[in-house]
Enzyme design. Structure first.
Site, short mmCIF file in Angstrom:
data_model
loop_
_atom_site.label_atom_id
_atom_site.label_comp_id
_atom_site.label_asym_id
_atom_site.label_seq_id
_atom_site.Cartn_x
_atom_site.Cartn_y
_atom_site.Cartn_z
N GLY A 112 0.82 -1.21 0.00
CA GLY A 112 0.00 0.00 0.00
C GLY A 112 0.85 1.26 0.00
N GLY A 176 23.63 -6.31 21.63
CA GLY A 176 22.51 -5.60 22.25
C GLY A 176 21.89 -6.39 23.38
N ALA A 177 21.95 -5.83 24.60
CA ALA A 177 21.32 -6.50 25.77
C ALA A 177 20.00 -5.82 26.08
CB ALA A 177 22.25 -6.44 26.98
N ILE A 180 15.09 -7.91 23.10
CA ILE A 180 15.26 -9.00 22.14
C ILE A 180 16.53 -9.80 22.45
CG2 ILE A 180 15.70 -9.54 19.70
CD1 ILE A 180 13.74 -7.40 18.93
N ALA A 264 20.67 -7.37 17.67
CA ALA A 264 19.46 -6.99 18.44
C ALA A 264 19.67 -5.58 18.98
CB ALA A 264 19.23 -7.99 19.56
N GLY A 266 17.91 -2.76 18.29
CA GLY A 266 16.76 -1.86 18.18
C GLY A 266 16.03 -2.04 16.86
N ARG A 267 14.91 -1.32 16.71
CA ARG A 267 14.10 -1.43 15.51
C ARG A 267 13.79 -0.02 14.99
NH1 ARG A 267 11.79 -6.46 14.92
NH2 ARG A 267 10.13 -5.60 13.65
N ALA A 314 3.39 -4.42 21.17
CA ALA A 314 2.18 -4.85 20.48
C ALA A 314 0.93 -4.29 21.16
CB ALA A 314 2.13 -6.37 20.46
N HIS A 438 -4.23 -17.32 49.10
CA HIS A 438 -3.00 -17.88 49.65
C HIS A 438 -2.98 -19.38 49.38
CE1 HIS A 438 0.43 -18.51 52.24
NE2 HIS A 438 -0.21 -19.53 52.79
P1 NAD Z 1 16.40 -2.29 22.53
O1 NAD Z 1 16.42 -0.86 22.18
O2 NAD Z 1 15.54 -2.79 23.62
O3 NAD Z 1 17.90 -2.78 22.84
C1 NAD Z 1 18.97 -2.63 21.93
C2 NAD Z 1 20.27 -2.57 22.72
O4 NAD Z 1 21.36 -2.62 21.79
C3 NAD Z 1 20.43 -1.26 23.50
O5 NAD Z 1 20.64 -1.56 24.86
C4 NAD Z 1 21.64 -0.61 22.84
O6 NAD Z 1 22.45 0.11 23.75
C5 NAD Z 1 22.40 -1.79 22.26
N1 NAD Z 1 23.30 -1.46 21.13
C6 NAD Z 1 23.01 -0.67 20.07
N2 NAD Z 1 24.08 -0.63 19.22
C7 NAD Z 1 25.05 -1.42 19.77
C8 NAD Z 1 26.39 -1.78 19.37
N3 NAD Z 1 26.95 -1.35 18.23
N4 NAD Z 1 27.12 -2.60 20.18
C9 NAD Z 1 26.56 -3.08 21.33
N5 NAD Z 1 25.29 -2.76 21.75
C10 NAD Z 1 24.55 -1.95 20.97
O7 NAD Z 1 16.06 -3.03 21.14
P2 NAD Z 1 15.67 -4.54 20.83
O8 NAD Z 1 16.00 -5.45 21.94
O9 NAD Z 1 16.28 -4.79 19.48
O10 NAD Z 1 14.09 -4.47 20.69
C11 NAD Z 1 13.50 -3.59 19.71
C12 NAD Z 1 12.13 -3.14 20.14
O11 NAD Z 1 11.23 -4.22 20.11
C13 NAD Z 1 12.13 -2.55 21.52
O12 NAD Z 1 11.42 -1.34 21.52
C14 NAD Z 1 11.43 -3.59 22.34
O13 NAD Z 1 10.69 -3.03 23.40
C15 NAD Z 1 10.52 -4.27 21.32
N6 NAD Z 1 10.32 -5.66 21.74
C16 NAD Z 1 9.56 -5.91 22.85
C17 NAD Z 1 9.41 -7.20 23.29
C18 NAD Z 1 8.59 -7.46 24.50
O14 NAD Z 1 7.75 -6.65 24.83
N7 NAD Z 1 8.81 -8.55 25.23
C19 NAD Z 1 10.05 -8.26 22.64
C20 NAD Z 1 10.81 -7.97 21.53
C21 NAD Z 1 10.94 -6.66 21.10
#
Ligand code: NAD
Length: 466
Positions: A112, A176-177, A180, A264, A266-267, A314, A438
Site C-alpha cells: 500500500g 545488544g542487551a 530481544i 538486536a 533496536g528497531r 504490540a 494464599h
Molecule cells: P532495545 O532498544 O531494547 O535494545 C537494543 C540494545 O542494543 C540497546 O541496549 C543498545 O544500547 C544496544 N546497542 C546498540 N548498538 C550497539 C552496538 N553497536 N554494540 C553493542 N550494543 C549496541 O532493542 P531490541 O531489543 O532490538 O528491541 C527492539 C524493540 O522491540 C524494543 O522497543 C522492544 O521493546 C521491542 N520488543 C519488545 C518485546 C517485548 O515486549 N517482550 C520483545 C521484543 C521486542
C-alpha cells in the site's frame, strides 16, 4: 468509498480493523505479507513459543531433579520444536483471518502507498488498484536496525533469523542487551549455546531501578549469559571458524570467534515508499509526527504503533488502534500513556510500569516505596521460583500507586493486577485491603504494598523514625 483503509495487519492494524467493523464502519486492511504482522509471524508469538519450549528443556535437564524427578536420557529435537512454533503461528494467524471474515473486514494483499489523504494505491504483483477512503490508518510496524559494518549473512542474523536456526549454535554472540537480546539469549543458552551478549551502554536495563536491574543482571549471569556491558561492537569478519567479532570496551579492543551473531540493536519504523515526503511530517527521531490521539498533521490520516512515538509494544499498538477507530466514530476515547506495561519474557520475567524511582526524584515527586522478595513467598518457595522481588511506589500525598517493577515468577501477570489498581486510581491503603488468595506468588505484590505503609506481615517493616 471506505470509511477506513488500514495499512498493516499487525496487532495495531488488525485490532483497529476489527473494532472499526464492530462500530459499523466499512474497512479494508492491507498487508504485503501474511495477516498478523511481526508479532504473530516473526516476533512475540514464535519467540514465546521457543522461550517456553527451551525453558521446559532447561528445567528437565537442570531443575526437575531437585523435585525428585530424574530423567535418564533427554534428547532435543530442534526440528520438532520449530515445527510446533510454526503450528502455533499458523493457528493464531488463521484465528485472525477468521475474525476478519466474521466481522466483515476486507483483507487486501499488496503493497500500500498513500497517494493523497483519501486515496491508497495497492500494488499486488503487476496489478494496481486505488482505494478511495475517508480515513487512513498507518500501522506498518518496524524492522530490525542493521549495523553498517556487519551485514546479514549465514553467520549474522537478525531477530527473525534467530528464530529459525536449524541447529543449536555452539557459540553465539548477541549484539545488544535489550529486550530481544535477552529473550533470544535465554532461548539459545537454555538449548546449549555458549552465549556472549555485547552491550554498548554501561548501564544494564536502565529503565529499571538499580536495585532491581542488579538482581536481574546477577540472575542472568548465573544462568550462563555472559553479558559484557560497555562493549561497543566495531566490526565482524568471516573466517574459517565462523565469524570474528571485534568490540571496544574503553581503551582496549577485544575479538571473539563465534558460530553465529544475532543483531538486536533496536528497531526502526517501516516508512519506506509509503508516502511522499511532503505529505506527512516526521519527528526528529524519524517517526510519523502525531498528537496524543495518533492523528497526523492531516486530520483524516492517523498513525499507530511502531511508526509513532512511544514504546514499540504490540499492546500499545493495539490500544492505539482501538482509540483511533473509536475517535473516527466520534467516541472520545483516550489512552493513559503513563500506564503502558513492559515485559521481558525471560525466566524469571521482568515487568514494569510507571515511573522508576530516579524519574520520580528527577520530577520532585514526594513518594514512598515498598518491596517484597519472592524468597519470603511460600508459593514461590514451594515451586522453586524464589529469585527476585516486587517493588512498588506511591505518591505520599494522594497515596495513588505510581510505579511497579517485578522480577520473578509470573511477573507479567502480577504486574497487571497492580496496573488495574493504578488505572482505577486505587490508593495503596485500599489496595492493601484487597484479599489475595494464599498461597499465590501475587501475594508478593500485596506484601510490597503493605510494606510501603509499614504493614507487611511476612517481612520486617522499616523501623519508624523516632
Ligand atoms: P532495545 O532498544 O531494547 O535494545 C537494543 C540494545 O542494543 C540497546 O541496549 C543498545 O544500547 C544496544 N546497542 C546498540 N548498538 C550497539 C552496538 N553497536 N554494540 C553493542 N550494543 C549496541 O532493542 P531490541 O531489543 O532490538 O528491541 C527492539 C524493540 O522491540 C524494543 O522497543 C522492544 O521493546 C521491542 N520488543 C519488545 C518485546 C517485548 O515486549 N517482550 C520483545 C521484543 C521486542
Amino acid at each position: 468509498m471506505y470509511d477506513i483503509v488500514i495499512l498493516g495487519s499487525g496487532p495495531g492494524g488488525y485490532v483497529a480493523a476489527i473494532r472499526a467493523a464492530q462500530l459499523g464502519l466499512k474497512v479494508a486492511c492491507v498487508d504485503k505479507s501474511s495477516i498478523g504482522g511481526t508479532c504473530l509471524n516473526i516476533g512475540c508469538i514464535p519467540s514465546k513459543s521457543l522461550l517456553d519450549s527451551s525453558l521446559k528443556h532447561h528445567q528437565l535437564l537442570n531443575e526437575f531433579d531437585s523435585h525428585g524427578i530424574q530423567a535418564r536420557e533427554v534428547n532435543l529435537d530442534l526440528s520438532i520444536m520449530m515445527q510446533r512454533k510454526e503450528e502455533v503461528v499458523s493457528q493464531l494467524t488463521a484465528g485472525v483471518e477468521a475474525l476478519f471474515k466474521s466481522n466483515k473486514v476486507e483483507f487486501i494483499k499488496g503493497i500500500g502507498k498513500l497517494v493523497s489523504n483519501s486515496q491508497v494505491e495497492i500494488q499486488n504483483d503487476d496489478a494496481k488498484e486505488v482505494l478511495e477512503t475517508k480515513n487512513i490508518i498507518i500501522a506498518t510496524g518496524s524492522s530490525p536496525i542493521q549495523l553498517n559494518n556487519i551485514k546479514l549473512s549465514t553467520h549474522v542474523v537478525d531477530s527473525e533469523g534467530a528464530l529459525k536456526f536449524e541447529e543449536v549454535p555452539k557459540t553465539l554472540v548477541i549484539i545488544g542487551a535489550g529486550v530481544i537480546g535477552l529473550e533470544l539469549g535465554s532461548v539459545w543458552a537454555r538449548l546449549g549455546s555458549e552465549v556472549v551478549i555485547l552491550e554498548a551502554q554501561d548501564d544494564f536495563l536502565p529503565m529499571l531501578d538499580k536495585r532491581i536491574s542488579r538482581q536481574v543482571l546477577k540472575e542472568f549471569q548465573n544462568q550462563g549469559l555472559d553479558i559484557r556491558l560497555g562493549s561497543n561492537v566495531l566490526e565482524a569478519e568471516e573466517d574459517q571458524e565462523g565469524i570474528k567479532v571485534t568490540y571496544s570496551d574503553g581503551d582496549k579492543e577485544t575479538s571473539l570467534h563465534t558460530e553465529k551473531i544475532i543483531l538486536a540493536v533496536g528497531r526502526k519504523p517501516n516508512l519506506d515508499n509509503l508516502f511522499d515526503d511532503t505529505l506527512l511530517n516526521l519527528n526528529n527521531q524519524g517517526f510519523i509526527d502525531v498528537n496524543e490521539f495518533c492523528q497526523t498533521s492531516i486530520d483524516n490520516i492517523w498513525a499507530i504503533g511502531d511508526v509513532v512515538r512511544g514504546p514499540m509494544l504490540a499492546h500499545k499498538a493495539s490500544e492505539e488502534g482501538v482509540m483511533v477507530t473509536e475517535r473516527i466514530a466520534d467516541n472520545d476515547v483516550r489512552l493513559n500513556y503513563d500506564h503502558v506495561p513492559n515485559v521481558i519474557y525471560t525466566h524469571p520475567e521482568v515487568a514494569w510500569v510507571g515511573l522508576n524511582e530516579s524519574k520520580l526524584k528527577e520530577q520532585n515527586i514526594d513518594f514512598k516505596s515498598g518491596s517484597f522478595p519472592f524468597l519470603a513467598s511460600g508459593r514461590a518457595l514451594a515451586s522453586g521460583e524464589s529469585v527476585g522481588s516486587v517493588f512498588i511506589t506511591a505518591d505520599n500525598e494522594t497515596d495513588k500507586i505510581l510505579g511497579i517493577q517485578v522480577f520473578g515468577p509470573s511477573a507479567a501477570e502480577i504486574l497487571q493486577q497492580g496496573l488495574i489498581a493504578m488505572d482505577q486510581g486505587v490508593t495503596s491503603e485500599d489496595f492493601g485491603k484487597t484479599i489475595f488468595s494464599h498461597p499465590t506468588v501475587s501475594e508478593a505484590l500485596h506484601e510490597a504494598t503493605l510494606a510501603m505503609n509499614n504493614k507487611a506481615i511476612h517481612i520486617q517493616n522499616r523501623k519508624k523514625k523516632t
